[in-house]
Design a protein around this motif. Structure first.
Motif, PDB file in Angstrom:
ATOM      1  N   HIS A 153      21.402  34.578 -50.876  1.00  0.00           N
ATOM      2  CA  HIS A 153      21.887  35.486 -49.834  1.00  0.00           C
ATOM      3  C   HIS A 153      23.018  34.807 -49.083  1.00  0.00           C
ATOM      4  CE1 HIS A 153      21.340  38.891 -47.111  1.00  0.00           C
ATOM      5  NE2 HIS A 153      21.338  38.082 -46.078  1.00  0.00           N
ATOM      6  N   CYS A 154      24.037  35.569 -48.749  1.00  0.00           N
ATOM      7  CA  CYS A 154      25.192  35.057 -48.022  1.00  0.00           C
ATOM      8  C   CYS A 154      25.919  34.027 -48.878  1.00  0.00           C
ATOM      9  CB  CYS A 154      24.751  34.480 -46.682  1.00  0.00           C
ATOM     10  SG  CYS A 154      26.159  34.272 -45.554  1.00  0.00           S
ATOM     11  N   ASP A 186      23.182  38.556 -53.258  1.00  0.00           N
ATOM     12  CA  ASP A 186      23.233  39.659 -52.299  1.00  0.00           C
ATOM     13  C   ASP A 186      24.661  39.790 -51.781  1.00  0.00           C
ATOM     14  OD1 ASP A 186      20.070  39.395 -50.424  1.00  0.00           O
ATOM     15  OD2 ASP A 186      20.561  40.350 -52.342  1.00  0.00           O
ATOM     16  N   THR A 188      25.604  40.864 -48.972  1.00  0.00           N
ATOM     17  CA  THR A 188      25.492  40.364 -47.602  1.00  0.00           C
ATOM     18  C   THR A 188      26.440  41.090 -46.640  1.00  0.00           C
ATOM     19  OG1 THR A 188      24.994  38.200 -48.595  1.00  0.00           O
ATOM     20  CG2 THR A 188      25.201  38.301 -46.186  1.00  0.00           C
ATOM     21  N   GLY A 194      28.403  37.129 -49.721  1.00  0.00           N
ATOM     22  CA  GLY A 194      27.865  37.024 -51.091  1.00  0.00           C
ATOM     23  C   GLY A 194      28.816  37.601 -52.111  1.00  0.00           C
ATOM     24  N   ASP A 214      22.410  44.488 -50.841  1.00  0.00           N
ATOM     25  CA  ASP A 214      21.311  43.815 -50.139  1.00  0.00           C
ATOM     26  C   ASP A 214      20.012  44.602 -50.296  1.00  0.00           C
ATOM     27  OD1 ASP A 214      23.733  43.270 -47.578  1.00  0.00           O
ATOM     28  OD2 ASP A 214      23.120  41.888 -49.160  1.00  0.00           O
ATOM     29  N   LYS A 245      21.522  33.773 -42.155  1.00  0.00           N
ATOM     30  CA  LYS A 245      22.231  35.060 -42.161  1.00  0.00           C
ATOM     31  C   LYS A 245      21.273  36.244 -42.094  1.00  0.00           C
ATOM     32  CE  LYS A 245      25.566  35.423 -41.873  1.00  0.00           C
ATOM     33  NZ  LYS A 245      26.247  35.591 -40.559  1.00  0.00           N
ATOM     34  N   GLY A 247      19.245  39.338 -42.737  1.00  0.00           N
ATOM     35  CA  GLY A 247      18.756  39.796 -44.052  1.00  0.00           C
ATOM     36  C   GLY A 247      17.858  38.764 -44.714  1.00  0.00           C
ATOM     37  N   THR A 248      17.912  37.513 -44.223  1.00  0.00           N
ATOM     38  CA  THR A 248      17.072  36.456 -44.814  1.00  0.00           C
ATOM     39  C   THR A 248      15.601  36.732 -44.557  1.00  0.00           C
ATOM     40  OG1 THR A 248      18.862  34.870 -44.504  1.00  0.00           O
ATOM     41  CG2 THR A 248      16.651  33.966 -44.823  1.00  0.00           C
TER      42      THR A 248
END
Ligand SMILES: CSC[C@H]1O[C@H](OP(=O)(O)O)[C@H](O)[C@@H]1O
Length: 343
Positions: A153-154, A186, A188, A194, A214, A245, A247-248
């Protein structure tokens, strides 16, 4: 992939807002310009902004006109405290700046010598970060199964660090060790680190990568298409809670639900033993325009606003292990981090 250049031509930063379309370096000459570049995310990623903040502080020190060491330190501290305010969540920024502040205060040398010593300390922070990235890669690669699909992610790669990567460093090391892996990145939203940065980095080093929305991560995990998740961190609290970030946290909960190992890769400079838990980590909220616009085009109706928290906190009980340059830290994190830091 070098996000930061610092040599006889001064400080230049790869403008990450323009990737992957354009590779352009911006030249910065003052701590004020450096602070703005960090805030505007010309450079981003916890270790990278720590290194850049330290260089910005040296640029300021070089220009201080002081009548005495005391006068120098007063002016130096003011520049340092201003730079720290560029972005609040990544502890690496204040960690790197405090390291130079402490160095300046414990020196009984001439004013000319102190700037040279600070320049060397900033370079040392940078070099240590690259070595830490590679050590994390060696330790973390062992956790990645052969033939695995790894979700990240990110961007926690060379662009976010001194030049190799934390989570992406683990992925690169597993690939370079001959493991037949591929990556799901992702995208992101809203800044698209990402889709724009991680995909760009992994393509450059030959690691197979596909970008996913995402919101697709959960169902792909449920279909058994993900065997491991590795992400970076911006600040790890003393109990192992992690700010990263936005969404984690969602990924972590979904990984637990789907019994997929969820790893954090971060150097010790990202672990903040002075912050007891995730609820004490300052979370940066950015301009809603980053959500309302995409590629400079407004995607939302006029008159509709947006919320734009840049980070979230993942409670430590969702984290399978924390990969550091000193080894893989297992839960319970409060105890294991105390041992790691010798406290
Ligand atoms: C290796 S630290 C990378 C870390 O920083 C990113 O945030 P931003 O792009 O806003 O600086 C993200 O949280 C990454 O995991």
């Amino acid at each position: 992939m070098r996000p930061i250049l610092w040599d006889s031509r001064g400080l230049r930063l790869l403008d990450q807002r323009l990737l992957p379309w354009q590779e352009k370096y911006l030249r910065l000459r003052t701590p004020q310009e450096v602070k703005k570049a960090i805030k505007d995310m010309v450079v981003r990623g916890a270790p990278a902004i720590g290194i850049t903040g330290a260089i910005g502080l040296v640029l300021g020190a070089e220009k201080i006109k002081a009548r005495s060491k005391r006068d120098f330190l007063a002016k130096f501290r003011r520049i340092a405290e201003s730079l720290k305010k560029a972005r609040p969540t990544a502890v690496n920024l204040s960690w790197a700046i405090d390291r130079l502040l402490n160095r300046a205060e414990d020196l009984n040398v001439s004013l000319e010598e102190v700037v040279e010593i600070l320049r060397a300390e900033a370079l040392k922070i940078w070099e240590e970060d690259i070595e830490a990235n590679k050590a994390m890669g060696r330790f973390g690669a062992k956790l990645i199964p052969d033939n695995a699909t790894v979700l990240t992610h990110c961007n926690a790669g060379a662009l976010a660090t001194g030049g190799y990567g934390t989570a992406i460093g683990v992925i690169r090391a597993a690939y370079e060790a001959g493991k037949n892996i591929k990556v799901l990145a992702d995208e992101t939203r809203p800044w698209l680190q990402g889709a724009r940065l991680t995909a760009w980095e992994l393509k450059k080093v030959g690691v197979p990568v596909e970008i996913i929305p995402d919101v697709a991560a959960g169902s792909l995990m449920a279909q058994g298409k993900v065997q491991a998740i590795v992400v970076g961190a911006d600040r790890i609290a003393a109990n192992g809670d992690v700010a990263n970030k936005i969404g984690t946290y969602s990924l972590a909960v979904l990984s637990k639900e789907n019994k997929i190992p969820f790893y954090i890769a971060a150097p010790l400079s990202t672990i903040d033993m002075a912050t007891s838990s995730g609820q004490d980590i300052p979370i940066e909220w950015r301009d809603p325009k980053e959500v309302l616009y995409c590629a400079k085009k407004r995607i939302a109706p006029k008159g509709v606003s947006a919320l734009n928290p840049a980070f979230d906190v993942t409670p430590s009980h969702y984290i399978s292990a924390i990969i550091t340059e000193k080894g893989v830290v297992q839960p319970p994190y409060t105890e294991s981090l105390k041992i790691l830091f010798g406290v």
